[in-house]
Scaffold this active site. Structure first.
Site, PDB file in Angstrom:
ATOM      1  N   SER A   1       0.873  -1.183   0.000  1.00 48.29           N
ATOM      2  CA  SER A   1       0.000   0.000   0.000  1.00 48.29           C
ATOM      3  C   SER A   1       0.904   1.225   0.000  1.00 48.29           C
ATOM      4  CB  SER A   1      -0.847  -0.029   1.277  1.00 48.29           C
ATOM      5  OG  SER A   1      -1.389   1.229   1.569  1.00 48.29           O
TER       6      SER A   1
ATOM      7  N   TYR B   1      -2.803  -0.785  10.236  1.00 48.96           N
ATOM      8  CA  TYR B   1      -2.703  -1.029   8.790  1.00 48.96           C
ATOM      9  C   TYR B   1      -1.342  -0.540   8.285  1.00 48.96           C
ATOM     10  CZ  TYR B   1      -4.238  -0.903   3.845  1.00 48.96           C
ATOM     11  OH  TYR B   1      -4.365  -1.101   2.485  1.00 48.96           O
TER      12      TYR B   1
HETATM   13  P1  NDP Z   1     -11.944  -5.450  -0.458  1.00 45.82           P
HETATM   14  O1  NDP Z   1     -12.448  -5.189   0.908  1.00 45.82           O
HETATM   15  O2  NDP Z   1     -12.666  -4.843  -1.623  1.00 45.82           O
HETATM   16  O3  NDP Z   1     -11.808  -7.033  -0.719  1.00 45.82           O
HETATM   17  C1  NDP Z   1     -11.136  -7.798   0.225  1.00 45.82           C
HETATM   18  C2  NDP Z   1     -11.007  -9.225  -0.257  1.00 45.82           C
HETATM   19  O4  NDP Z   1     -10.252  -9.933   0.737  1.00 45.82           O
HETATM   20  C3  NDP Z   1     -12.341  -9.921  -0.384  1.00 45.82           C
HETATM   21  O5  NDP Z   1     -12.254 -10.891  -1.414  1.00 45.82           O
HETATM   22  C4  NDP Z   1     -12.490 -10.596   0.977  1.00 45.82           C
HETATM   23  O6  NDP Z   1     -13.328 -11.724   0.866  1.00 45.82           O
HETATM   24  C5  NDP Z   1     -11.039 -10.990   1.262  1.00 45.82           C
HETATM   25  N1  NDP Z   1     -10.724 -11.171   2.662  1.00 45.82           N
HETATM   26  C6  NDP Z   1     -10.809 -10.278   3.673  1.00 45.82           C
HETATM   27  N2  NDP Z   1     -10.404 -10.833   4.832  1.00 45.82           N
HETATM   28  C7  NDP Z   1     -10.048 -12.113   4.528  1.00 45.82           C
HETATM   29  C8  NDP Z   1      -9.588 -13.205   5.282  1.00 45.82           C
HETATM   30  N3  NDP Z   1      -9.364 -13.107   6.603  1.00 45.82           N
HETATM   31  N4  NDP Z   1      -9.338 -14.373   4.643  1.00 45.82           N
HETATM   32  C9  NDP Z   1      -9.561 -14.514   3.311  1.00 45.82           C
HETATM   33  N5  NDP Z   1     -10.015 -13.509   2.547  1.00 45.82           N
HETATM   34  C10 NDP Z   1     -10.269 -12.332   3.147  1.00 45.82           C
HETATM   35  O7  NDP Z   1     -10.426  -4.959  -0.430  1.00 45.82           O
HETATM   36  P2  NDP Z   1      -9.519  -4.391  -1.603  1.00 45.82           P
HETATM   37  O8  NDP Z   1      -9.741  -5.176  -2.834  1.00 45.82           O
HETATM   38  O9  NDP Z   1      -9.683  -2.916  -1.645  1.00 45.82           O
HETATM   39  O10 NDP Z   1      -8.065  -4.665  -1.004  1.00 45.82           O
HETATM   40  C11 NDP Z   1      -7.311  -5.810  -1.383  1.00 45.82           C
HETATM   41  C12 NDP Z   1      -5.882  -5.608  -0.879  1.00 45.82           C
HETATM   42  O11 NDP Z   1      -5.345  -4.420  -1.449  1.00 45.82           O
HETATM   43  C13 NDP Z   1      -5.761  -5.448   0.633  1.00 45.82           C
HETATM   44  O12 NDP Z   1      -4.574  -6.068   1.089  1.00 45.82           O
HETATM   45  C14 NDP Z   1      -5.659  -3.947   0.796  1.00 45.82           C
HETATM   46  O13 NDP Z   1      -5.011  -3.594   1.986  1.00 45.82           O
HETATM   47  C15 NDP Z   1      -4.843  -3.601  -0.417  1.00 45.82           C
HETATM   48  N6  NDP Z   1      -4.941  -2.215  -0.821  1.00 45.82           N
HETATM   49  C16 NDP Z   1      -6.127  -1.673  -1.231  1.00 45.82           C
HETATM   50  C17 NDP Z   1      -6.171  -0.362  -1.642  1.00 45.82           C
HETATM   51  C18 NDP Z   1      -7.409   0.275  -2.149  1.00 45.82           C
HETATM   52  O14 NDP Z   1      -7.366   1.473  -2.458  1.00 45.82           O
HETATM   53  N7  NDP Z   1      -8.533  -0.428  -2.276  1.00 45.82           N
HETATM   54  C19 NDP Z   1      -4.981   0.498  -1.639  1.00 45.82           C
HETATM   55  C20 NDP Z   1      -3.785  -0.186  -1.179  1.00 45.82           C
HETATM   56  C21 NDP Z   1      -3.792  -1.476  -0.805  1.00 45.82           C
HETATM   57  P3  NDP Z   1     -14.507 -12.031   1.960  1.00 45.82           P
HETATM   58  O15 NDP Z   1     -15.203 -10.746   2.232  1.00 45.82           O
HETATM   59  O16 NDP Z   1     -15.344 -13.057   1.364  1.00 45.82           O
HETATM   60  O17 NDP Z   1     -13.738 -12.539   3.142  1.00 45.82           O
END
Ligand code: NDP
Length: 255
Positions: free
Chosen positions: A146, A159
């Protein structure tokens, strides 16, 4: 240059948290580059639905729903893949959560959950993937960092600690596993339009700050991560190791 450098045909990619958001966009890009997918999330139905949608689009995709913070469940998931003869060639440690509040108000349990989901999971799943990649003499690990891998903002303390850890965990993986033909790198997305940022997207003060700060003057779209992800997952990056590539609209370049 030949595009075959970026071809992922015959490769299997496990992308954690790929039932939606950035993980799903990366999985989609991999599938279009020829990879077989292992789709993950905690929600069984959503994970299976995502895998079914990939199959309906003509791709190879299995669902593997597990909580990345549950070490026993991670072990079972890898044993199931082993039993099915599915070797993970590309691992993307993408699953993550956000929790916003002032640092003085965080409980240890809340801190621990963010660190477990965003950092410790990458170690555990990376370790299980690497154990299987090392004997094969090749593998690709991509950890999702990130802007918080570099910089802090108020209210996202755990985070920020976790994502800073991702940057150095990536280096730790690279220095131990490069000799085995594994490339471990990270992608640091900027502000991307996903569910995780819904509260920020709807906050006019935050949007005004972001637009004044970000050189590209817009949020990123999830599929804008695909190019960097395919580069790091493919033969185009066989001598790139331990790096974090920021895909951030120029945010980290600006004062
Ligand atoms: P979302 O909240 O849109 O999606 C998160 C995904 O992770 C979902 O598929 C969710 O599935 C899954 N997930 C969450 N917790 C768990 C768990 N304990 N075990 C397995 N799966 C899990 O997040 P983003 O797509 O925005 O973020 C994805 C990654 O990118 C993260 O690491 C985030 O920190 C990083 N990031 C995002 C940014 C952004 O601007 N969006 C910027 C920088 C980094 P389910 O709900 O079914 O568990």
């Amino acid at each position: 240059m030949s595009t075959s450098l970026f071809d992922l045909s015959g490769k299997t990619a496990l992308v954690t948290g790929s039932s939606r958001g950035l993980g799903r966009a990366i999985a989609d890009g991999f599938a279009k580059a020829g990879a077989r997918l292992v789709i993950n999330g905690t929600d069984q139905a959503r994970t299976q639905a995502a895998a079914a949608e990939f199959r309906a689009a003509g791709h190879q995709a299995e669902a593997s729903a597990f909580d990345v913070t549950d070490e026993a469940a991670v072990m079972v998931a890898f044993e199931r893949l082993d039993a099915a003869g599915i070797a993970v060639d590309i691992l993307v440690n993408n699953a993550g959560i956000q929790h916003r509040k002032p640092l003085v108000e965080f409980t240890s349990a809340e801190w621990g959950k963010v660190i477990a989901t965003n950092l410790t999971s990458a170690f555990i799943i990376g370790r299980e993937a690497a154990k299987r990649m090392i004997p094969r003499g090749r593998g690709k690990i991509i950890n999702i960092g990130s802007l918080a891998s570099e910089l802090a903002r108020p209210t996202v303390g755990p985070y920020t600690a976790a994502k800073g850890g991702i940057r150095n965990l990536t280096r730790a993986m690279a220095v131990e596993w490069a000799q085995h033909g594994i490339q471990a790198n990270a992608i640091g997305p900027g502000y991307m339009l996903t569910d995780m940022n819904q509260a920020l997207v709807q906050n006019p003060d935050f949007n005004n700050w972001l637009m004044s700060r970000i050189p590209s003057k817009r949020w990123g779209k999830p599929d804008e991560l695909v190019g960097a992800a395919i580069f790091l997952a493919s033969d185009a990056s066989t001598y790139v190791n331990g790096q974090t590539i920021y895909v951030d609209g120029g945010m980290l370049a600006a004062m």
